[in-house]
Design a protein around this motif. Structure first.
Motif, PDB file in Angstrom:
ATOM      1  N   PHE A  40      -8.312  -3.365   1.940  1.00  0.00           N
ATOM      2  CA  PHE A  40      -7.813  -4.370   1.512  1.00  0.00           C
ATOM      3  C   PHE A  40      -7.384  -5.874   1.862  1.00  0.00           C
ATOM      4  CE2 PHE A  40      -3.129  -5.491  -0.164  1.00  0.00           C
ATOM      5  CZ  PHE A  40      -3.412  -5.793  -1.250  1.00  0.00           C
ATOM      6  N   ILE A  41      -7.208  -5.464   2.869  1.00  0.00           N
ATOM      7  CA  ILE A  41      -6.575  -7.178   2.784  1.00  0.00           C
ATOM      8  C   ILE A  41      -7.335  -7.492   3.103  1.00  0.00           C
ATOM      9  CG2 ILE A  41      -4.237  -6.383   3.702  1.00  0.00           C
ATOM     10  CD1 ILE A  41      -4.913  -7.324   7.238  1.00  0.00           C
ATOM     11  N   SER A  42      -8.988  -7.264   4.141  1.00  0.00           N
ATOM     12  CA  SER A  42     -10.295  -8.028   4.743  1.00  0.00           C
ATOM     13  C   SER A  42     -10.537  -8.413   3.008  1.00  0.00           C
ATOM     14  CB  SER A  42     -11.055  -7.312   4.407  1.00  0.00           C
ATOM     15  OG  SER A  42     -11.489  -6.543   3.928  1.00  0.00           O
ATOM     16  N   GLY A  43     -10.325  -8.304   1.849  1.00  0.00           N
ATOM     17  CA  GLY A  43     -10.531  -8.872   0.575  1.00  0.00           C
ATOM     18  C   GLY A  43      -9.990  -9.872   0.136  1.00  0.00           C
ATOM     19  N   GLU A  52      -3.977 -10.654  12.119  1.00  0.00           N
ATOM     20  CA  GLU A  52      -2.537 -10.212  12.675  1.00  0.00           C
ATOM     21  C   GLU A  52      -1.759  -9.726  11.070  1.00  0.00           C
ATOM     22  OE1 GLU A  52      -0.878 -13.648  13.381  1.00  0.00           O
ATOM     23  OE2 GLU A  52      -2.034 -14.190  15.475  1.00  0.00           O
ATOM     24  N   GLN A  53      -2.647  -9.199  10.091  1.00  0.00           N
ATOM     25  CA  GLN A  53      -2.076  -8.229   9.377  1.00  0.00           C
ATOM     26  C   GLN A  53      -3.217  -6.788   9.678  1.00  0.00           C
ATOM     27  OE1 GLN A  53       1.259  -7.980   6.555  1.00  0.00           O
ATOM     28  NE2 GLN A  53       1.747  -9.577   8.624  1.00  0.00           N
ATOM     29  N   SER A  54      -3.761  -7.198  10.172  1.00  0.00           N
ATOM     30  CA  SER A  54      -4.534  -5.665  10.144  1.00  0.00           C
ATOM     31  C   SER A  54      -4.051  -4.789  10.703  1.00  0.00           C
ATOM     32  CB  SER A  54      -5.846  -5.441  10.045  1.00  0.00           C
ATOM     33  OG  SER A  54      -6.009  -6.548  12.307  1.00  0.00           O
ATOM     34  N   SER A  55      -3.957  -3.504  10.876  1.00  0.00           N
ATOM     35  CA  SER A  55      -3.209  -1.864  11.567  1.00  0.00           C
ATOM     36  C   SER A  55      -4.248  -2.282  12.363  1.00  0.00           C
ATOM     37  CB  SER A  55      -3.925  -1.023  10.781  1.00  0.00           C
ATOM     38  OG  SER A  55      -4.989  -1.013  10.422  1.00  0.00           O
ATOM     39  N   VAL A 104       3.014  -1.704  -1.870  1.00  0.00           N
ATOM     40  CA  VAL A 104       2.787  -1.007  -2.696  1.00  0.00           C
ATOM     41  C   VAL A 104       1.447  -1.191  -3.467  1.00  0.00           C
ATOM     42  CG1 VAL A 104       3.691  -2.550  -5.176  1.00  0.00           C
ATOM     43  CG2 VAL A 104       5.514  -2.909  -2.640  1.00  0.00           C
ATOM     44  N   LYS A 105       1.399  -0.151  -4.576  1.00  0.00           N
ATOM     45  CA  LYS A 105       0.434   0.465  -5.641  1.00  0.00           C
ATOM     46  C   LYS A 105       0.645   0.128  -6.952  1.00  0.00           C
ATOM     47  CE  LYS A 105      -1.809   2.849  -2.024  1.00  0.00           C
ATOM     48  NZ  LYS A 105      -2.313   4.852  -1.699  1.00  0.00           N
ATOM     49  N   GLU A 106       0.028  -0.236  -7.361  1.00  0.00           N
ATOM     50  CA  GLU A 106      -0.069  -0.110  -8.993  1.00  0.00           C
ATOM     51  C   GLU A 106      -1.507   0.504 -10.062  1.00  0.00           C
ATOM     52  OE1 GLU A 106       0.624  -2.948 -13.162  1.00  0.00           O
ATOM     53  OE2 GLU A 106       0.036  -4.366 -11.244  1.00  0.00           O
ATOM     54  N   ASN A 107      -1.367   1.798 -10.145  1.00  0.00           N
ATOM     55  CA  ASN A 107      -1.835   2.833 -10.905  1.00  0.00           C
ATOM     56  C   ASN A 107      -3.271   3.358  -9.418  1.00  0.00           C
ATOM     57  OD1 ASN A 107      -1.729   2.341 -13.151  1.00  0.00           O
ATOM     58  ND2 ASN A 107      -2.768   0.959 -13.974  1.00  0.00           N
ATOM     59  N   ASP A 108      -2.552   3.662  -8.406  1.00  0.00           N
ATOM     60  CA  ASP A 108      -2.889   3.920  -6.904  1.00  0.00           C
ATOM     61  C   ASP A 108      -3.559   3.005  -6.889  1.00  0.00           C
ATOM     62  OD1 ASP A 108      -2.872   5.963  -5.853  1.00  0.00           O
ATOM     63  OD2 ASP A 108      -4.780   6.897  -5.829  1.00  0.00           O
ATOM     64  N   LYS A 109      -3.606   1.894  -7.068  1.00  0.00           N
ATOM     65  CA  LYS A 109      -4.515   0.481  -6.283  1.00  0.00           C
ATOM     66  C   LYS A 109      -3.516  -0.611  -5.340  1.00  0.00           C
ATOM     67  CE  LYS A 109      -8.108  -3.344  -7.161  1.00  0.00           C
ATOM     68  NZ  LYS A 109      -8.387  -4.022  -8.201  1.00  0.00           N
ATOM     69  N   ILE A 110      -3.599  -0.583  -4.161  1.00  0.00           N
ATOM     70  CA  ILE A 110      -2.572  -1.246  -2.911  1.00  0.00           C
ATOM     71  C   ILE A 110      -2.714  -2.630  -4.289  1.00  0.00           C
ATOM     72  CG2 ILE A 110      -2.051  -2.541  -1.250  1.00  0.00           C
ATOM     73  CD1 ILE A 110      -3.630  -0.303   0.235  1.00  0.00           C
ATOM     74  N   GLY A 140       2.302 -13.388   6.823  1.00  0.00           N
ATOM     75  CA  GLY A 140       1.855 -12.360   6.006  1.00  0.00           C
ATOM     76  C   GLY A 140       3.027 -12.831   4.858  1.00  0.00           C
ATOM     77  N   PRO A 141       3.272 -12.150   3.544  1.00  0.00           N
ATOM     78  CA  PRO A 141       2.871 -10.375   3.448  1.00  0.00           C
ATOM     79  C   PRO A 141       1.042 -10.476   2.073  1.00  0.00           C
ATOM     80  CG  PRO A 141       4.442 -10.915   2.332  1.00  0.00           C
ATOM     81  CD  PRO A 141       4.338 -11.923   3.254  1.00  0.00           C
ATOM     82  N   CYS A 142       1.152  -9.852   2.345  1.00  0.00           N
ATOM     83  CA  CYS A 142      -0.358 -10.384   1.687  1.00  0.00           C
ATOM     84  C   CYS A 142      -0.395 -10.175   0.201  1.00  0.00           C
ATOM     85  CB  CYS A 142      -1.750  -8.856   2.412  1.00  0.00           C
ATOM     86  SG  CYS A 142      -1.539  -9.287   4.533  1.00  0.00           S
ATOM     87  N   ILE A 143      -1.122 -10.822  -1.203  1.00  0.00           N
ATOM     88  CA  ILE A 143      -0.443  -9.871  -2.349  1.00  0.00           C
ATOM     89  C   ILE A 143      -2.335 -10.520  -2.635  1.00  0.00           C
ATOM     90  CG2 ILE A 143       0.437 -11.088  -3.952  1.00  0.00           C
ATOM     91  CD1 ILE A 143       2.765 -12.306  -2.117  1.00  0.00           C
ATOM     92  N   ASN A 144      -2.720  -9.059  -3.901  1.00  0.00           N
ATOM     93  CA  ASN A 144      -4.031  -9.971  -3.921  1.00  0.00           C
ATOM     94  C   ASN A 144      -3.489  -8.974  -5.482  1.00  0.00           C
ATOM     95  OD1 ASN A 144      -6.556  -9.758  -4.607  1.00  0.00           O
ATOM     96  ND2 ASN A 144      -7.089  -8.309  -3.309  1.00  0.00           N
TER      97      ASN A 144
END
Length: 380
Positions: free
Chosen positions: A23-26, A33-36, A54-60, A83-87
């Motif tokens: 998710f965050i790589s996109g 530094e936000q990667s696991s 946080v997910k919406e319709n099962d999508k982060i 961070g955080p990571c927002i898309n």
């Protein structure tokens, strides 16, 4: 997993999370530094991690990775690095994320959680302030190690990119290219070479290496290399290493993060050549941005203001030289939005702020702070 209207959130404590990393790589300009896999690397320094997702319709749609550490006598602390990571997340999703960061802080009995806000989130400070976050107290660890950087737009052609360099930088690169310096990509077997060059650089500058333990570099390589999220470039002449750089290739941004130089072969302009070659490499591989990673903000602002503002005191700053060097590559100077912290207890907030302001000159406190900083020494 819990639900809030049409949104859901979860707290992930797995050591690694491929779904999160994907998710965050996109996300444009997102930081590794936000990667696991970064969080897994940080376990060598005593850090644990969790992710508010946080997910919406099962999508982060947004989330934040929180590193936590416990300091004897002081308790546990949380730290969200760049961070955080927002898309594709609306305001409700972002606010839910911030609320859950607060809940995580309280449930895990953290003294406070600090957010080092990523440079692509200019609007987030207002949202965090509305949610009881406040500017992080000066001199209280963790202090953001990077508050400004330099970005090159790699969507331009190479001639345009070089035309944006200062004339002296273009001249140095062209002169260096004539010497036939060989640039190769490195492997895990070259980490010892890189570490040695870093050590030599720090000794010349009379500074301490950011990564004082070579085992951290090996762990970092082992975590990032399988996904092609890290690359090493080495400059050599007559098979003798001159300088080397390790860069993160996570997402759409190439981050030139770790660098070392032997101090020899000054006439080869090796620094200019390897930086230009990595710029060319990053563009060829399809990256959108080239991030020089760190500028000394005080030096950068003085340089931007003009020669009259670059005093001798500015020139004596430890990172003035590297900042001046990087700014000769043109590009865009990016200043980070700031660092904000949430304190569940207002009393503890005042106590920590007081300690940061008035007690840091105390010898015992200084020793404790050095201990905390050693624990956090691998956070950038």
């Amino acid at each position: 997993m819990s639900q809030n209207n049409s949104l859901t959130f979860e707290i992930c404590t797995n050591q690694t999370n491929p779904e999160w990393d994907q998710f965050i790589s996109g996300i444009s300009s997102v930081c590794h530094e936000q990667s696991s896999v970064w969080a897994d690397t940080m376990t060598l320094s005593g850090w644990n991690s969790a992710r508010v997702i946080v997910k919406e319709n099962d999508k982060i749609v947004c989330g934040a990775q929180i590193l936590t550490i416990e300091i004897p006598f002081f308790g546990k602390f949380g730290y969200i690095q760049q961070g955080p990571c927002i898309n594709s997340a609306g305001n409700d999703a972002v606010k839910l994320m911030v609320d859950q960061i607060k809940e995580f802080t309280k449930k895990n009995k953290l003294q406070f959680t600090t957010v080092d806000i990523a440079y692509n989130l200019k609007e987030l400070p207002q949202i965090t302030e509305d949610k009881d976050f406040s500017p992080h107290p000066d001199r209280l660890p963790p202090e953001a190690p990077i508050t400004s950087t330099l970005l090159l737009d790699l969507t331009q052609d190479l001639d345009t990119i070089m035309a944006g360099f200062k004339s002296g930088r273009r001249k140095s690169i062209r002169s260096g290219l004539k010497h036939g310096l060989e640039i190769r990509t490195g492997t895990r077997n070259d980490i010892e070479l890189l570490f040695d060059l870093i050590d030599q650089t720090c000794k010349r500058r009379d500074t301490k290496p950011l990564y004082p333990d070579i085992s951290f570099l090996y762990k970092l390589w082992d975590m990032f290399a399988p996904n092609n999220w890290v690359v090493m470039h080495i400059a050599e002449t007559d098979r003798q290493p001159v300088c080397a750089s390790l860069s993160f290739t996570f997402g759409d941004t190439f981050r030139n993060s770790i660098w070392g130089w032997s101090g020899d072969y000054v006439h080869l302009n090796a620094s200019d050549v390897i930086d230009w070659k990595t710029i060319c490499w990053a563009k060829e591989k399809g990256f959108k941005y080239y991030d020089f990673v760190h500028l000394d903000t005080i030096s950068a602002k003085a340089i931007l203001a003009g020669n009259n503002h670059v005093t001798q005191k500015i020139k004596e700053r430890p990172h003035y030289g590297s900042t001046f060097y990087k700014m000769r590559f043109g590009g865009d100077i990016i200043f980070y939005p700031g660092v904000y912290s949430y304190f569940p207890s207002k009393l503890k907030k005042h106590l920590f702020s007081f300690a940061a302001k008035f007690l840091l000159n105390n010898a015992l406190v200084k020793r404790i702070i050095r201990s905390i900083r050693r624990k956090a020494s691998h956070t950038t």
